[in-house]
Enzyme design. Structure first.
Site, PDB file in Angstrom:
ATOM      1  N   LYS A  24      46.543  12.790  14.080  1.00 56.57           N
ATOM      2  CA  LYS A  24      46.409  14.180  14.497  1.00 56.57           C
ATOM      3  C   LYS A  24      47.793  14.821  14.518  1.00 56.57           C
ATOM      4  O   LYS A  24      48.746  14.254  15.054  1.00 56.57           O
ATOM      5  CB  LYS A  24      45.768  14.240  15.879  1.00 56.57           C
ATOM      6  CG  LYS A  24      45.277  15.628  16.277  1.00 56.57           C
ATOM      7  CD  LYS A  24      44.462  15.581  17.568  1.00 56.57           C
ATOM      8  CE  LYS A  24      43.965  16.969  17.931  1.00 56.57           C
ATOM      9  NZ  LYS A  24      43.167  16.966  19.178  1.00 56.57           N
ATOM     10  N   GLU A  64      28.285  14.715  27.545  1.00 56.20           N
ATOM     11  CA  GLU A  64      27.977  15.532  28.714  1.00 56.20           C
ATOM     12  C   GLU A  64      26.738  15.048  29.460  1.00 56.20           C
ATOM     13  O   GLU A  64      26.715  15.034  30.698  1.00 56.20           O
ATOM     14  CB  GLU A  64      27.798  16.996  28.294  1.00 56.20           C
ATOM     15  CG  GLU A  64      29.083  17.679  27.864  1.00 56.20           C
ATOM     16  CD  GLU A  64      29.478  17.380  26.424  1.00 56.20           C
ATOM     17  OE1 GLU A  64      30.568  17.824  26.006  1.00 56.20           O
ATOM     18  OE2 GLU A  64      28.696  16.713  25.725  1.00 56.20           O
ATOM     19  N   ARG A  81      24.351  20.998  26.978  1.00 62.32           N
ATOM     20  CA  ARG A  81      23.880  19.755  26.374  1.00 62.32           C
ATOM     21  C   ARG A  81      23.327  18.788  27.414  1.00 62.32           C
ATOM     22  O   ARG A  81      22.722  17.781  27.061  1.00 62.32           O
ATOM     23  CB  ARG A  81      25.043  19.106  25.614  1.00 62.32           C
ATOM     24  CG  ARG A  81      25.538  19.945  24.449  1.00 62.32           C
ATOM     25  CD  ARG A  81      27.035  19.822  24.220  1.00 62.32           C
ATOM     26  NE  ARG A  81      27.473  18.508  23.829  1.00 62.32           N
ATOM     27  CZ  ARG A  81      27.853  18.151  22.595  1.00 62.32           C
ATOM     28  NH1 ARG A  81      27.837  19.057  21.631  1.00 62.32           N
ATOM     29  NH2 ARG A  81      28.248  16.947  22.323  1.00 62.32           N
TER      30      ARG A  81
END
Length: 644
Positions: A300, A388, A416
């Site tokens: 990243k 979640e 969610r």
């Protein structure tokens, strides 16, 4: 590009003239390059992203990390006829630049400009919505099945998913179905050991340890292609051979492969920054039958030293000097603290007093500031990854056996976990404190991230207490109240970014559940608000008085949507014939609806104007711009008071 009828003037900085990138408008131009030119193109693409995001803030490190994957995919596949399904739009800036939007990229995330995340409403190259993680495998499988049923047998479908998103339950559900449905889907696993913060959990550790000999992969490639040409590799034989090679490989390496155990052929891990090698591999895999997973290691922030050193900060760094990497940070000490920072400091303060308190977050310890408690009490804080639903049920399990979880989820992502909130917490009336960060309009991240629906969605659920503080003092008091004994499931929702008060610290005192407060007395119109949007109401009333307007306005901060303060409603019902309700959430089903229901049920017939978010998805822009568009700014509130 926007649902709003707005006129915008956006001045773009002059773009750098790049040798190769300037020749590319669409992927068909990219495919005219030679393979040997692709590394230079990746470097130019990366630099273009850096220069743009430096002056127009957005998500940087993720897109830098997939430059080679992006170029290789559009080089090998015939997009948009072939489908590339991105998982999470943080990584899609290079994709946007290569698909006809380089000239407009300076409008990214700005009001009326291009969308912050890929959307089919914007471009045919954007195959699916990807503001929330973990949906790419399921969506891509649906497209692969649709291509088969519609006779488009030449269409290729590729899902690009990160190792952080792979921890999401939906990703596992998709993989399970991929393994059992006839399809030729290619799944690219972009493994950088990150989501926004570091990836966590067993899948992370599994991927770190997973390796396959490249010589073995090369031999299997060649053998499979030879058998396919000879007509020896039909579907039944293919599955049998996969099972045999899995067994042989596991015996030799003493390592099980979860993907091949699901009949998904696994290749890798390979270097995700070697674009020439990626092109070679993708061309070899392009026409292979059956589901396949290509595991790529990436970094990243790759190619930009500051981002490589601190990937969490450079996920979305704000403005910065692209040459030096110096971030342009507003360190004004007079500016109020962010709500999430007040939450983080207060949580640690409460946890020191109450040993039963634990913290839970799905992959957002830095974003929600739970890292403050995590640093001092790592054994009592849990980052569960992008999961979640699990975060909620995990919290319910701890609450069932005596702990007091503060479960912090961004409001839009809490959608969610709706079933988990009902079935695994509310049904049993468990003591879980839900802190919904980024509630209401969040600004430049747009409709996938606005916390628009929590009030309306949660209001019908039994046993829930639903609250929203008007300022930081109220946030602290509500957090203190929620952790007192036997409060049951307790929702506290608050917005993104800075609050109202320079001195946010205050004594921790209990707020009686279900009580609001009168902030301003009046006799003509009653304004009922909930949450920080009430500060706009306060300013609107002040402006009316300063302008000499004769309308006498009362203002009530309801503080709780459920249980709603019936004493205030009775006072308002008896005294006022005109009511304005104000909420930074969906107008349909929220505070305004609750007030109308109560008035009707108790025989009052006031005229009511409800201000809130409309029945359409609100696009991206600065919060102040969006408030004006949806009618939640001071001028709109003043207008509503005058008109009623």
């Amino acid at each position: 590009m926007s649902n709003f009828a707005v006129e915008i003037t956006i001045i773009c900085v002059e773009k750098t003239e790049f040798t190769l990138l300037n020749k590319i408008q669409y992927p068909e131009d990219l495919r005219k390059l030679t393979v040997d030119e692709l590394p230079q193109l990746c470097d130019e693409l990366r630099r273009d992203i850096i220069e743009e995001v430096a002056v127009n803030p957005g998500h940087l490190a993720s897109s830098l990390g997939v430059a080679e994957i992006t170029v290789a995919l559009h080089y090998v596949y015939n997009t948009p006829e072939d489908r590339i399904v991105w998982d999470v739009g943080h990584q899609a800036y290079g994709h946007k630049i290569l698909t006809g939007r380089r000239d407009q990229f300076c409008t990214n995330r700005k009001l009326g400009g291009i969308k912050p995340f890929p959307s089919p409403q914007e471009s045919e190259y954007d195959t699916f919505a990807c503001g929330h993680a973990s949906n790419s495998v399921s969506a891509a499988l649906g497209m692969a099945v649709a291509a088969e049923l519609e006779g488009k047998k030449d269409r290729h479908v590729v899902a690009v998913i990160g190792d952080g998103a792979l921890s999401g339950g939906l990703a596992f559900e998709g993989l399970n179905n991929v393994s059992s449905s006839p399809n030729d889907l290619l799944i690219i696993l972009n493994d950088n050991n990150m989501s926004i913060d570091r990836s966590v959990g067993g899948m992370k550790q599994y991927l770190l340890n997973l390796s396959t000999n490249e010589t073995y992969n090369a031999i299997r490639f060649k053998a499979a292609r030879w058998m396919h040409r000879k007509g020896m590799l039909n579907e039944d034989r293919r599955k049998g051979i996969i099972r045999l090679t899995n067994a042989v490989k596991s015996a030799i390496s003493h390592q099980q492969n979860i993907f091949e155990g699901m009949n998904i052929r696994y290749f890798g891990p390979f270097d995700g920054h070697n674009v020439k090698e990626l092109v070679r591999i993708l061309k070899q895999m392009k026409d292979m039958k059956g589901p396949k997973l290509l595991h790529l290691h990436t970094q990243k922030g790759h190619g930009y030293a500051p981002a490589e050193k601190d990937v969490t900060i450079w996920h979305a760094p704000g403005k910065f000097n692209p040459d030096t990497g110096e971030r342009i940070v507003d360190n004004d000490p007079t500016k109020p603290q962010k709500y999430q920072d007040v939450f983080g400091h207060t949580l640690l303060e409460l946890a020191k007093q109450n040993p039963k308190i634990v913290g839970v977050t799905p992959a957002m310890p830095s974003g929600c500031s739970m890292n403050i408690m995590m640093k001092e009490m790592p054994e009592r804080t849990f980052d569960v990854g992008i999961a979640e639903g699990h975060a909620v049920t995990f919290s319910g399990g701890m609450a069932k056996d005596g702990l007091l979880p503060f479960c912090n989820i961004y409001s839009a992502f809490a959608q969610r976990a709706f079933d988990n909130i009902i079935h695994d917490v509310a049904l049993l009336n468990l003591n879980v404190v839900f802190c919904f960060d980024r509630a209401g309009l969040v600004g430049e991240d747009g409709p996938t991230h606005h916390g628009a629906f929590d009030l309306a969605a949660l209001r019908p659920i039994p046993n829930l207490t639903i609250s929203s503080p008007m300022d930081e003092h109220e946030l602290r008091r509500l957090m203190y109240t929620a952790q007192l004994p036997n409060k049951g499931p307790f929702v506290i929702r608050y917005p993104r970014g800075g609050g109202e008060l320079q001195d946010w610290r205050c004594p921790l005192e209990e707020v009686k559940v279900g009580t609001g407060r009168k902030l301003h007395d009046g006799s003509d119109v009653a304004v009922l608000s909930i949450g920080p949007i009430g500060n706009n109401v306060t300013r609107a009333i002040q402006q009316l008085e300063e302008e000499g307007d004769k309308i006498s306005v009362a203002h009530y901060d309801m503080r709780f949507l459920k249980p709603i303060d019936e004493n205030i409603l009775e006072e308002v019902g008896k005294k006022f014939k005109k009511i304005v309700t104000v909420e930074n959430g969906a107008r349909m089903g929220g505070l305004g609806s609750a007030v109308l229901e109560w008035m009707n049920e108790h025989g009052y017939e006031p005229k009511v104007i409800r201000l809130g978010l409309p029945d359409n998805f609100v696009e991206h822009g600065k919060v102040c711009e969006l408030n004006k568009i949806v009618g939640l700014d001071e001028e709109s509130i003043k207008k509503a008071i005058k008109e009623i």
